[in-house]
Design a protein around this motif. Structure first.
Motif, PDB file in Angstrom:
ATOM      1  N   TRP A  80     128.544  -8.859  92.399  1.00 22.50           N
ATOM      2  CA  TRP A  80     130.101  -8.790  92.607  1.00 22.50           C
ATOM      3  C   TRP A  80     130.420  -7.851  93.554  1.00 22.50           C
ATOM      4  N   GLY A  81     129.732  -6.601  93.460  1.00 23.49           N
ATOM      5  CA  GLY A  81     129.946  -5.685  94.550  1.00 23.49           C
ATOM      6  C   GLY A  81     129.912  -6.288  95.898  1.00 23.49           C
ATOM      7  N   GLU A  82     128.773  -6.883  96.334  1.00 19.76           N
ATOM      8  CA  GLU A  82     128.616  -7.289  97.569  1.00 19.76           C
ATOM      9  C   GLU A  82     129.651  -8.445  97.929  1.00 19.76           C
ATOM     10  N   ILE A  83     129.942  -9.115  97.036  1.00 19.94           N
ATOM     11  CA  ILE A  83     130.849 -10.194  97.164  1.00 19.94           C
ATOM     12  C   ILE A  83     132.255  -9.606  97.652  1.00 19.94           C
ATOM     13  N   ALA A  84     132.365  -8.583  96.988  1.00 21.68           N
ATOM     14  CA  ALA A  84     133.760  -7.982  97.070  1.00 21.68           C
ATOM     15  C   ALA A  84     133.974  -7.261  98.638  1.00 21.68           C
ATOM     16  N   ALA A  85     132.778  -6.657  99.193  1.00 19.48           N
ATOM     17  CA  ALA A  85     132.665  -6.041 100.225  1.00 19.48           C
ATOM     18  C   ALA A  85     132.795  -7.035 101.281  1.00 19.48           C
ATOM     19  N   ALA A  86     132.038  -8.184 101.194  1.00 18.45           N
ATOM     20  CA  ALA A  86     131.887  -9.341 102.237  1.00 18.45           C
ATOM     21  C   ALA A  86     133.493  -9.822 102.390  1.00 18.45           C
ATOM     22  N   SER A  87     134.139 -10.269 101.168  1.00 23.90           N
ATOM     23  CA  SER A  87     135.445 -10.724 101.194  1.00 23.90           C
ATOM     24  C   SER A  87     136.402  -9.827 101.804  1.00 23.90           C
ATOM     25  N   VAL A  88     136.370  -8.627 101.573  1.00 21.81           N
ATOM     26  CA  VAL A  88     137.427  -7.880 102.433  1.00 21.81           C
ATOM     27  C   VAL A  88     136.985  -7.733 103.949  1.00 21.81           C
ATOM     28  N   LEU A  89     135.815  -7.777 104.239  1.00 25.40           N
ATOM     29  CA  LEU A  89     135.611  -7.864 105.875  1.00 25.40           C
ATOM     30  C   LEU A  89     135.967  -9.144 106.371  1.00 25.40           C
ATOM     31  N   ALA A  90     135.911 -10.195 105.722  1.00 20.81           N
ATOM     32  CA  ALA A  90     136.259 -11.501 105.963  1.00 20.81           C
ATOM     33  C   ALA A  90     137.845 -11.684 106.312  1.00 20.81           C
ATOM     34  N   THR A  91     138.512 -11.036 105.375  1.00 17.33           N
ATOM     35  CA  THR A  91     139.866 -10.854 105.147  1.00 17.33           C
ATOM     36  C   THR A  91     140.503  -9.850 106.039  1.00 17.33           C
ATOM     37  N   LEU A  92     139.818  -8.846 106.509  1.00 17.73           N
ATOM     38  CA  LEU A  92     140.623  -7.775 107.065  1.00 17.73           C
ATOM     39  C   LEU A  92     141.074  -8.195 108.800  1.00 17.73           C
ATOM     40  N   PRO A  93     140.481  -8.979 109.351  1.00 15.15           N
ATOM     41  CA  PRO A  93     140.827  -9.623 110.579  1.00 15.15           C
ATOM     42  C   PRO A  93     142.118 -10.329 110.351  1.00 15.15           C
TER      43      PRO A  93
END
Lengths: 451, 275, 306
Positions: free
Chosen positions: B239-252
């Motif tokens: 879950w932690g990795e999914i969350a980090a990946a999701s945040v990075l995907a969404t930031l731009p």
């Protein structure tokens, strides 16, 4: 006016597009040069063959790198090129079937999930291997793993390892309450209720059971293990539970899972669990019993993940009163593409990777349970994996799931049936079973099931 | 235009609800991505993160998230460029040149924009298979261009239509060809419209999942949404990795939205209502 | 010549020629990657084709697949789930969207920031939103349980385990993701209403509620209808949410028709039947689109004609 208003956005867009363009420009040439250089390398040494092996990303990449390096050392004329596919079994399946449907000659070797053999064989995608693998050799493997690689008497896949469902239990709790590991499901229910009731004040969150009951392939494994254990292991019904989906026994077994396991011992939450979620509950110390594959042993005894290190026992899954234990066979088979230009070399690779030496290597360095029986008496293997002594009898209860080229369809029908009766506690089990049976029969008419 | 006390309460209550509701779930994701592994699976969960960056390190250096981001940037960037290249002249012609059948083309485009992806997915897949476009970025870009064209054409046509005609006529009197008029007179005026169309196309291509899942099966070619959806390993639920990946995907995208909120709002409604 | 181009009569032959060239690439791309595939799908749906059983061939079976569709209980349930999803999510999105639109239409300090914040859910990739809501709804670590029950972990609910609550979470996730889009469409409608109408109503002593009910709402009808159709069509195509969050479970309670079509087509390899399902969805959506085009699509043309 207009200009100033849009200056910022335009600049930003320009930067964005500019960086894209640079990315594209700088990325693609590197790729092409890389490709041509390997091409040159392979054509220069004219007698050197490159085999393309499509697999998922392994959990222990170093063990695999080493194994392949050893193969290339032993066979200097063969080079292995790996293509890494998605880890999700379904996505990997779709990738392979796309390549094979496409008669892709660049792929020589692949892994087959044990449930794909019939489909790949019937479609003519996997090369028959029986002639290369005599029965004297087959007898050295667990029978179920060979059976899983067989379709209509011909062999298409060589088992890389064995995987099967088993019962994990809390050794400490069972000992504390004076129980031996349960042999029947009724014993399991009784023990679980006693322990949960006894621990209520100390561990209010403790549950009796955790398994995989989400609507997906794992649900079929869990449920077929219950249904199969109604009968003697060699009975026709145990070998093909689909024959008796609507028999009174089978309906009782499903009702038992619904009323005694899912909505009693476990919590309803198991209806959302795949392997990771159900294992998490167990390693947090919140379940007395847990059904999972062999890998869970390592996780449950790893202090980084687990609160119950050293408190875990493992046993064959229980059975019903007049039946025998049955566990769903999982795992992966090596297969050769029917469109490979180098089947001989591909076979050399498979023979090497499934040899006793390499299975020992994988058992010791990647915790993959050998499919060769003799290795369960091997000192080096047992020293690295003392749990194999307990797992060996479990593996002997392994049975392949129904073998049919339309397995994905049959599995979806079963998933729907089991998930519906478990998730809607008031649904009539008989009616649902009859509906599932009718649907399955429609497809059986297209291709008869193997028994 | 002064508000009564009640209206004030209503307005600010509404603002608070709307902003809170929109942001809370995402902030929870951000908070999760900044926790240490032991806190992600704490029961009950903790509200505040301890500021650990371990999940970001994991996704960037062990899970090839960086590759996914580059793939997504290539695909979304090329889609945007190509779609605009094709859509701009078409939109101008449809808005201004009074070709026969214009009405039908515009209506047809609206219908095409509504096509369910699954109905075109199978044949597009077989077509790409024959052309060797599976597992290539251009194999994904082509259908994306087709899928985003209708909206882009509508936005641009609406925009061209609102521009004053006098300039064109002057250009025509000065002897400009239609192409020259578009290039030198209309295009500079249409920059805001182009810009809106570009953002919407980019966001579509950045976020699309269905086609990307079918066409790019090689993990080295995955775009962000596919990478994130298939993040789950066989035996772990990170879950932690999914969350980090999701945040990075969404930031731009959040940056884009913050910068160009006005253009997006105008563009979205142009395609749909203003007409 | 000059006179002709000044009036809005048809232009010169050369002009028309350039115009055709200008729309040609667009028509080619759309035809090759949207129209042709749609036709191809329809033809495929008239064949029986099992990917895993090449021995059966690919016989033409006429409307057999459509007959099967009519008798397939799984398909019927999937249609029912989809209809429920469309109704629930569209209704909620319109209500919320209207509320949000009314708020962000007002003038207040920091409006730009508020508008941007509201656009965040819309900009987030659906896959990310799906993973996020799956995590929020988790039975042990989920924020929904934390918000509702705090430290009382005994009360935590496995939201995705129960057929009804799982369906509810899917709807909720969709509402969260797309209400802002509905709000934007409605906002565009609000901006078309002239301010002096409101001033006149105020002078006449209308309360805020009366102004909303008798003025705003009737004038907003076209925008609301547009948003309604837009959202309906989009909700019909829901896929990512189900793929990531539930895979259709438990007990097919969240199996929408798009996901069922995907399963039959790409996992089971029943190409003929899977295509039939997708073509059926397509026809439903096409009918809705026609409605939409009749309502909205010709406005641009009308204005050009006047």
């Amino acid at each position: 006016m207009l200009k100033r208003q849009f200056l910022m956005p335009i600049a930003a867009l320009a930067i964005l597009v500019g960086s894209m363009v640079t990315l594209v420009l700088f990325k693609s040439p590197r790729e092409t040069t890389h490709r041509t250089s390997t091409l040159i390398a392979t054509t220069n040494i004219s007698d050197r063959v490159t085999l393309r092996f499509v697999s998922w990303k392994p959990d222990h990449p170093k063990a695999w790198d080493e194994a392949i390096a050893r193969f290339e050392q032993a066979h200097p004329t063969i080079r292995i090129e790996r293509e890494i596919a998605p880890h999700s079994s379904t996505a990997y399946h779709d990738l392979l079937s796309q390549k094979l449907k496409n008669r892709d000659t660049s792929m020589d070797l692949f892994f087959m999930d044990v449930i794909w053999t019939s489909e790949f064989a019937a479609a003519g995608w996997a090369l028959p291997l029986g002639a290369r693998f005599p029965s004297s050799e087959r007898q050295k493997f667990f029978e179920a793993t060979i059976e899983a690689g067989t379709y209509r008497g011909e062999l298409y896949g060589i088992p890389s390892r064995i995987d099967s469902g088993m019962l994990y239990y809390r050794k400490d709790l069972l000992e504390q309450y004076g129980f031996a590991p349960p042999r029947t499901w009724d014993e399991l229910v009784l023990q679980a209720h006693t322990i949960v009731a006894g621990e209520r004040t100390r561990q209010p969150a403790l549950r009796g059971y955790s398994g995989q009951f989400k609507q997906y392939e794992g649900l079929v494994c869990n449920m077929l293990e219950f249904l199969g254990s109604l009968h003697g292991a060699s009975a026709r019904e145990a070998r093909n539970p689909l024959l008796t989906l609507t028999s009174p026994d089978a309906l009782t077994a499903v009702r038992f899972v619904r009323e005694q396991i899912v909505h009693a011992l476990a919590t309803r939450a198991v209806l959302t669990y795949q392997e990771p979620e159900s294992l998490a509950v167990f390693v947090q110390g919140k379940a007395v019993f847990h059904r999972n594959w062999p890998y869970a042993w390592g996780m449950a005894n790893d202090p980084r993940h687990s609160n119950i290190v050293g408190k875990v026992g493992v046993a064959p899954l229980p059975h019903f009163a007049f039946g025998e234990s049955v566990s769903a066979l999982g795992g992966w088979l090596y297969g050769i593409s029917a469109y490979s230009r180098h089947p001989e070399e591909a076979w050399t690779f498979i023979e090497f990777m499934t040899s006793p030496e390499m299975q020992r290597h994988f058992a010791m360095h990647a915790s993959l349970a050998p499919s060769r029986i003799a290795l369960y008496r091997d000192d080096a293997v047992l020293q690295a994996n003392p749990q194999y002594r307990a797992l060996f009898p479990v593996f002997q209860t392994a049975r392949p799931r129904p073998r049919t080229p339309v397995y994905p369809i049959i599995s979806h029908i079963l998933q729907r049936y089991f998930s519906r009766v478990l998730a809607f506690p008031r649904l009539d089990i008989r009616e649902e079973a009859e509906e599932a049976q009718r649907m399955i029969e429609r497809f059986e008419r297209l291709v008869p099931l193997q028994s | 235009m002064t508000r009564t006390r009640g209206e004030h309460v209503l307005l600010w209550g509404g603002i608070l609800l709307a902003v809170g509701g929109s942001l809370f779930p995402f902030l929870w994701l951000v908070s999760t991505s900044l926790k240490s592994p032991i806190y992600v699976e704490a029961i009950p969960p903790t509200w505040w993160p301890d500021g650990s960056l371990v999940f970001y390190r994991n996704v960037l250096f062990e899970h090839r998230l960086f590759d996914y981001m580059i793939n997504s940037a290539i695909v979304a960037g090329s889609t945007t460029g190509l779609a605009l290249l094709v859509a701009t002249p078409a939109a101008y012609a449809l808005a201004r040149l009074r070709l026969p059948g214009t009405a039908w083309i515009l209506r047809g485009l609206l219908c095409v924009a509504m096509f369910p992806q699954i109905v075109i997915a199978g044949p597009v897949w077989r077509m790409l298979e024959r052309l060797g476009g599976l597992n290539t970025h251009w194999g994904l870009v082509l259908p994306y261009v087709a899928l985003t064209l209708p909206l882009a054409v509508w936005i641009l046509a609406t925009f061209f239509n609102d521009l004053p005609r006098e300039l064109e006529e002057a250009a025509s009197i000065d002897g400009c060809t239609t192409g020259q008029t578009l290039m030198y007179v209309m295009l500079p005026l249409a920059v805001p419209g182009l810009f809106t169309a570009a953002i919407l196309t980019f966001i579509y291509a950045w976020n699309e999942f269905f086609f990307a899942l079918l066409i790019l099966t090689d993990p080295a070619k995955h775009t962000l949404p596919v990478g994130i959806a298939l993040f789950q390993g066989e035996f772990t639920m990170p879950w932690g990795e999914i969350a980090a990946a999701s945040v990075l995907a969404t930031l731009p995208l959040i940056v884009v939205v913050l910068l160009f909120q006005r253009g997006i709002i105008g563009g979205l409604s142009a395609g749909a209502i203003k007409g | 010549m000059h006179m002709q181009s000044l009036t809005r009569a048809p232009r010169t032959q050369a002009d028309r020629h350039t115009g055709r060239l200008m729309i040609l690439p667009m028509l080619v791309v759309v035809s090759v990657f949207s129209l042709y595939p749609a036709v191809d799908s329809f033809l495929l749906s008239l064949h029986r084709w099992f990917l895993g059983l090449p021995s059966l061939g690919r016989p033409f079976v006429g409307l057999d697949n459509y007959r099967e569709f009519l008798q397939d209980p799984i398909a019927h349930q999937a249609l029912l789930v989809t209809a429920g999803f469309v109704l629930a999510s569209t209704a909620l999105e319109l209500l919320l969207g209207l509320g949000i639109a009314l708020v962000i239409h007002e003038h207040f300090v920091g409006r730009g920031g508020v508008r941007a914040a509201i656009l965040v859910p819309w900009a987030i990739p659906t896959v990310v939103a799906s993973q996020m809501w799956r995590f929020l709804a988790n039975d042990q670590y989920g924020a929904i349980n934390l918000v509702l029950f705090g430290d009382d972990i005994g009360a935590y609910v496995p939201w995705l385990a129960d057929p009804w609550s799982a369906f509810g979470i899917i709807v909720l996730a969709d509402v969260w993701k797309t209400s802002s889009f509905a709000a934007l469409l409605i906002l565009a409608g609000l901006q078309l209403i002239p301010d002096d109408l409101y001033d006149a109503a105020r002078v006449d002593g209308a309360t805020a509620w009366q102004r909303f009910w008798h003025l705003t709402l009737p004038l907003l009808k076209p925008a609301l209808l547009t948003a309604l159709l837009f959202r309906t069509i989009d909700a019909f195509r829901v896929f990512d949410l189900v793929f990531v969050m539930t895979q259709g479970g438990p007990g097919d309670a969240t199996q929408v028709i798009q996901f069922y079509g995907y399963k039959t087509l790409f996992t089971e390899g029943r190409v003929g039947y899977g295509t039939t399902i997708s073509v059926t969805v397509f026809v439903v959506i096409l009918m809705l689109s026609f409605l939409y085009v009749r309502m909205v699509g010709s406005k641009l043309l009308e204005r050009r004609a006047t």
